[in-house]
Design an enzyme around this catalytic site. Structure first.
Site, mmCIF file in Angstrom:
data_model
loop_
_atom_site.group_PDB
_atom_site.id
_atom_site.type_symbol
_atom_site.label_atom_id
_atom_site.label_comp_id
_atom_site.label_asym_id
_atom_site.label_seq_id
_atom_site.Cartn_x
_atom_site.Cartn_y
_atom_site.Cartn_z
ATOM 1 N N CYS A 83 44.274 39.330 37.747
ATOM 2 C CA CYS A 83 43.883 40.720 37.469
ATOM 3 C C CYS A 83 45.061 41.653 37.772
ATOM 4 C CB CYS A 83 42.611 41.100 38.221
ATOM 5 S SG CYS A 83 41.801 42.558 37.491
ATOM 6 N N HIS A 170 38.858 36.903 36.720
ATOM 7 C CA HIS A 170 38.789 36.602 38.154
ATOM 8 C C HIS A 170 38.146 35.239 38.421
ATOM 9 C CE1 HIS A 170 39.990 40.344 40.235
ATOM 10 N NE2 HIS A 170 39.487 40.984 39.180
ATOM 11 N N GLU A 172 38.631 33.452 40.978
ATOM 12 C CA GLU A 172 38.573 33.224 42.429
ATOM 13 C C GLU A 172 37.324 33.769 43.104
ATOM 14 O OE1 GLU A 172 39.823 37.500 42.476
ATOM 15 O OE2 GLU A 172 39.856 35.823 41.077
#
Length: 221
Positions: A83, A170, A172
């Site tokens: 990001c 994203h 994660e």
């Protein structure tokens, strides 16, 4: 050792963070911690943040971080920007990053490009996959980079330049992070509900991307 750069206290490493069987060092630039020496870095992961790549006056640590990332690219240290981290990498490589442009939020489908079929980071990832989107700004694909993924509203979702990868999405995040972001921004419970409903798909993609990145560091997850 894998070094994880945290730019914002609200944007932690989540699923990609250190574990007993996966050592990593988290450098919290947002708390004033210094960037490490390259002799300590076998791989670099740069996380997201609520700020823009252009907010260097308010967040002055972004300037040395950009220089650090540029040096990592030149040294061919495996680098994964997520990001804001992907936007920083794109800017370092000369591509525009535009504020309030092509923003997305929620667990959304993405499409790999044909070039991603042979990319080591995306090995084993389905040609159409789901991951969490949470961005207002977006990057263009840098010149000389390989375009790897796109979404319906934002074509710049992933690219590779040498041994550096920039992601707009994203992989994660976990449910705790999504819930915290929803509370902070007033996004609403429907974002958390949608993420929870597709969690298995998100986790499958996230696990594969992380394992592939660690393999680039000479590690297997």
């Amino acid at each position: 050792m894998l070094t994880i750069i945290q730019n914002d206290q609200r944007v932690p490493a989540g699923l990609f963070g250190p574990r007993a069987d996966r050592p990593a060092r988290v450098v919290r630039l947002c708390d004033g911690e210094p960037l490490p020496d390259f002799s300590q870095v076998s791989g670099l992961m740069v996380l997201g943040g609520y700020m823009s790549v252009h907010d260097t006056l308010r967040y002055p640590y972004l300037t040395p971080l950009k220089e650090f990332m540029a040096a990592a690219v030149e040294r061919e240290i495996p680098l994964l920007g997520i990001c804001l981290g992907g936007q920083l990498l794109a800017e370092v490589l000369g591509a525009p990053v535009t504020c309030n442009h092509r923003g997305e939020r929620g667990l959304l489908p993405l499409q790999l490009t044909p070039a991603a079929q042979s990319d080591p980071l995306f090995a084993g990832v389905s040609p159409t996959f789901h991951s969490l989107q949470w961005h207002s700004d977006s990057f263009d694909i840098p010149g000389g980079a390989v375009h790897l993924a796109l979404s319906r509203h934002c074509p710049g979702q992933a690219f590779r330049y040498r041994r550096a990868w920039g992601l707009q999405f994203h992989p994660e995040v976990d449910e705790t992070i999504v819930a915290a972001w929803s509370r902070f921004t007033g996004a609403g419970e429907e974002v958390v509900t949608g993420f929870r409903a597709g969690l298995d798909r998100h986790l499958a993609t996230s696990g594969r991307l992380l394992a592939n990145f660690l393999r680039l560091l000479g590690k297997a997850d």
